[in-house]
Design a protein around this motif. Structure first.
Motif, PDB file in Angstrom:
ATOM      1  N   ASP A 182       0.824  -1.209   0.000  1.00  0.00           N
ATOM      2  CA  ASP A 182       0.000   0.000   0.000  1.00  0.00           C
ATOM      3  C   ASP A 182       0.857   1.257   0.000  1.00  0.00           C
ATOM      4  N   LEU A 183       1.921   1.248   0.791  1.00  0.00           N
ATOM      5  CA  LEU A 183       2.818   2.407   0.820  1.00  0.00           C
ATOM      6  C   LEU A 183       3.488   2.584  -0.537  1.00  0.00           C
ATOM      7  N   TYR A 184       3.906   1.477  -1.136  1.00  0.00           N
ATOM      8  CA  TYR A 184       4.526   1.547  -2.463  1.00  0.00           C
ATOM      9  C   TYR A 184       3.573   2.172  -3.484  1.00  0.00           C
ATOM     10  N   LYS A 185       2.326   1.703  -3.501  1.00  0.00           N
ATOM     11  CA  LYS A 185       1.337   2.235  -4.444  1.00  0.00           C
ATOM     12  C   LYS A 185       1.099   3.712  -4.211  1.00  0.00           C
ATOM     13  N   ALA A 186       1.027   4.107  -2.941  1.00  0.00           N
ATOM     14  CA  ALA A 186       0.782   5.513  -2.618  1.00  0.00           C
ATOM     15  C   ALA A 186       1.940   6.394  -3.065  1.00  0.00           C
ATOM     16  N   VAL A 187       3.166   5.950  -2.846  1.00  0.00           N
ATOM     17  CA  VAL A 187       4.337   6.728  -3.256  1.00  0.00           C
ATOM     18  C   VAL A 187       4.406   6.836  -4.784  1.00  0.00           C
ATOM     19  N   VAL A 188       4.093   5.743  -5.463  1.00  0.00           N
ATOM     20  CA  VAL A 188       4.064   5.760  -6.935  1.00  0.00           C
ATOM     21  C   VAL A 188       3.007   6.757  -7.424  1.00  0.00           C
ATOM     22  N   ASP A 189       1.833   6.728  -6.816  1.00  0.00           N
ATOM     23  CA  ASP A 189       0.775   7.676  -7.188  1.00  0.00           C
ATOM     24  C   ASP A 189       1.221   9.114  -6.963  1.00  0.00           C
ATOM     25  N   TYR A 190       1.885   9.348  -5.834  1.00  0.00           N
ATOM     26  CA  TYR A 190       2.379  10.697  -5.515  1.00  0.00           C
ATOM     27  C   TYR A 190       3.401  11.150  -6.556  1.00  0.00           C
ATOM     28  N   TYR A 191       4.310  10.245  -6.910  1.00  0.00           N
ATOM     29  CA  TYR A 191       5.347  10.592  -7.893  1.00  0.00           C
ATOM     30  C   TYR A 191       4.736  10.875  -9.259  1.00  0.00           C
ATOM     31  N   GLU A 192       3.747  10.082  -9.649  1.00  0.00           N
ATOM     32  CA  GLU A 192       3.115  10.272 -10.953  1.00  0.00           C
ATOM     33  C   GLU A 192       2.391  11.618 -11.033  1.00  0.00           C
ATOM     34  N   GLU A 193       1.922  12.088  -9.875  1.00  0.00           N
ATOM     35  CA  GLU A 193       1.197  13.364  -9.867  1.00  0.00           C
ATOM     36  C   GLU A 193       2.123  14.563  -9.697  1.00  0.00           C
ATOM     37  N   PHE A 194       3.167  14.417  -8.870  1.00  0.00           N
ATOM     38  CA  PHE A 194       3.993  15.579  -8.513  1.00  0.00           C
ATOM     39  C   PHE A 194       5.448  15.500  -8.977  1.00  0.00           C
ATOM     40  N   GLY A 195       5.900  14.331  -9.426  1.00  0.00           N
ATOM     41  CA  GLY A 195       7.293  14.206  -9.854  1.00  0.00           C
ATOM     42  C   GLY A 195       8.261  14.236  -8.672  1.00  0.00           C
ATOM     43  N   ASP A 196       9.492  14.727  -8.925  1.00  0.00           N
ATOM     44  CA  ASP A 196      10.550  14.747  -7.899  1.00  0.00           C
ATOM     45  C   ASP A 196      10.283  15.852  -6.874  1.00  0.00           C
ATOM     46  N   LYS A 197       9.239  15.704  -6.100  1.00  0.00           N
ATOM     47  CA  LYS A 197       8.826  16.746  -5.159  1.00  0.00           C
ATOM     48  C   LYS A 197       8.992  16.265  -3.726  1.00  0.00           C
ATOM     49  N   PHE A 198       9.322  17.208  -2.834  1.00  0.00           N
ATOM     50  CA  PHE A 198       9.426  16.886  -1.419  1.00  0.00           C
ATOM     51  C   PHE A 198       8.038  16.669  -0.832  1.00  0.00           C
ATOM     52  N   LEU A 199       7.908  15.698   0.078  1.00  0.00           N
ATOM     53  CA  LEU A 199       6.631  15.458   0.736  1.00  0.00           C
ATOM     54  C   LEU A 199       6.220  16.656   1.578  1.00  0.00           C
ATOM     55  N   LEU A 200       7.186  17.249   2.274  1.00  0.00           N
ATOM     56  CA  LEU A 200       6.932  18.425   3.087  1.00  0.00           C
ATOM     57  C   LEU A 200       7.759  19.575   2.535  1.00  0.00           C
ATOM     58  N   SER A 201       7.101  20.639   2.138  1.00  0.00           N
ATOM     59  CA  SER A 201       7.805  21.738   1.486  1.00  0.00           C
ATOM     60  C   SER A 201       7.921  22.979   2.356  1.00  0.00           C
ATOM     61  N   SER A 202       7.188  22.999   3.479  1.00  0.00           N
ATOM     62  CA  SER A 202       7.148  24.175   4.341  1.00  0.00           C
ATOM     63  C   SER A 202       8.430  24.293   5.156  1.00  0.00           C
ATOM     64  N   ASN A 203       8.815  25.543   5.488  1.00  0.00           N
ATOM     65  CA  ASN A 203       9.942  25.756   6.392  1.00  0.00           C
ATOM     66  C   ASN A 203       9.547  25.429   7.833  1.00  0.00           C
ATOM     67  N   ASN A 204       8.239  25.462   8.094  1.00  0.00           N
ATOM     68  CA  ASN A 204       7.731  25.117   9.425  1.00  0.00           C
ATOM     69  C   ASN A 204       7.098  23.729   9.355  1.00  0.00           C
ATOM     70  N   ILE A 205       7.952  22.705   9.461  1.00  0.00           N
ATOM     71  CA  ILE A 205       7.486  21.332   9.311  1.00  0.00           C
ATOM     72  C   ILE A 205       6.511  20.953  10.412  1.00  0.00           C
ATOM     73  N   SER A 206       6.761  21.418  11.639  1.00  0.00           N
ATOM     74  CA  SER A 206       5.873  21.081  12.755  1.00  0.00           C
ATOM     75  C   SER A 206       4.451  21.544  12.483  1.00  0.00           C
ATOM     76  N   ARG A 207       4.315  22.759  11.977  1.00  0.00           N
ATOM     77  CA  ARG A 207       2.982  23.293  11.683  1.00  0.00           C
ATOM     78  C   ARG A 207       2.325  22.502  10.553  1.00  0.00           C
ATOM     79  N   GLU A 208       3.109  22.157   9.534  1.00  0.00           N
ATOM     80  CA  GLU A 208       2.563  21.401   8.413  1.00  0.00           C
ATOM     81  C   GLU A 208       2.099  20.012   8.872  1.00  0.00           C
ATOM     82  N   LEU A 209       2.901  19.380   9.738  1.00  0.00           N
ATOM     83  CA  LEU A 209       2.543  18.050  10.222  1.00  0.00           C
ATOM     84  C   LEU A 209       1.318  18.084  11.136  1.00  0.00           C
ATOM     85  N   SER A 210       1.114  19.201  11.839  1.00  0.00           N
ATOM     86  CA  SER A 210      -0.035  19.302  12.743  1.00  0.00           C
ATOM     87  C   SER A 210      -1.354  19.198  11.990  1.00  0.00           C
ATOM     88  N   LYS A 211      -1.320  19.477  10.689  1.00  0.00           N
ATOM     89  CA  LYS A 211      -2.517  19.385   9.861  1.00  0.00           C
ATOM     90  C   LYS A 211      -2.644  18.013   9.192  1.00  0.00           C
TER      91      LYS A 211
END
Length: 257
Positions: A182-211
């Motif tokens: 399931d994790l593999y499929k999800a990561v593949v889906d993410y890559y197909e949609e966003f390409g070489d993109k970071f999962l978390l892009s915010s400078n405030n990771i704690s705030r982003e993770l809180s959501k």
């Protein structure tokens, strides 16, 4: 209706899921090429999870056929926001939730929010810290740079490479092979949609993770929950190794809820 699959560079698993969804559209008598208002009316008859699954394929079909998706995109975001909010609610003021409830909520995210599922799955599996999760998704190991973190898509599994984290000087680079389908499929889906993109892009990771983290937990609370629910010392030690935390630290700071 499945013509779009021939013109997109999709993994076999992704194609299979779209085909299954197309069968469901037929079953629910939803024509993805009709008016958006009509589609939304019929989607409302389904559960939020089913709506999210159906809408992903509907949007693909409509985009391939050059149809406008303005209303569907707005509705899809609304359902996603409402349900994700529900998943994160009901956190008790004193007690942390049951580990099985947390795992169930994470599994439900698979159908709702790909990024949230990936992040929560990594947290519940490896007890990562915030910094570990600044991961770039790639499918080419030749572009790896020092001091960066990656999820590398391999043929049938994932390689997680953590080169930048709090206790690296003590534990060194973390290289983990993950075979969860399931994790593999999800990561593949993410890559197909966003390409070489970071999962978390915010400078405030704690705030982003809180959501993102289920039940509104933070990564420290989730780690404490994992340690508290460990069956034995060996299991607790396993989480400590993937996190980069020694047993003494675990005993001093994480053994009580």
């Amino acid at each position: 209706m499945d013509e779009f699959l021939k013109y997109e560079d999709l993994q076999k698993q992704t194609i299979k899921r779209h085909l299954n969804t197309i069968n469901k559209l037929d079953q629910y008598k939803i024509n993805p090429l009709t008016k958006e208002e009509t589609i939304i009316t019929k989607l409302k008859q389904q559960t939020p999870i089913t709506q999210q699954t159906l809408t992903k394929t509907i949007l693909k079909i409509r985009s391939y056929n050059g149809l406008d998706n303005t209303l569907l995109n707005k509705y899809n975001k609304k359902i996603k926001d409402i349900y994700t909010y529900q998943l994160r609610m009901d956190k008790k003021s004193i007690d942390l939730p049951d580990i099985n409830d947390v795992k169930k909520k994470i599994d439900e995210l698979y159908y709702i929010d790909t990024k949230a599922f990936i992040i929560n799955k990594l947290l519940i599996t490896y007890a990562f810290r915030n910094r570990d999760l600044k991961l770039q998704v790639i499918n080419n190991k030749n572009i790896i740079e020092p001091d960066k973190n990656y999820i590398i898509i391999m043929k049938t599994r994932l390689k997680i490479l953590i080169q930048d984290y709090k206790t690296k000087d003590v534990y060194g680079i973390k290289s983990i092979i993950n075979t969860d389908k399931d994790l593999y499929k999800a990561v593949v889906d993410y890559y197909e949609e966003f390409g070489d993109k970071f999962l978390l892009s915010s400078n405030n990771i704690s705030r982003e993770l809180s959501k993102i983290i289920v039940y509104g937990l933070n990564e420290t609370e989730l780690f404490r929950l994992l340690i508290h629910s460990s069956k034995n010392l060996q299991e607790a030690k396993k989480y400590g190794e993937t996190r980069g935390t020694g047993l003494n630290t675990i005993e001093q700071h994480y053994t009580s809820i």
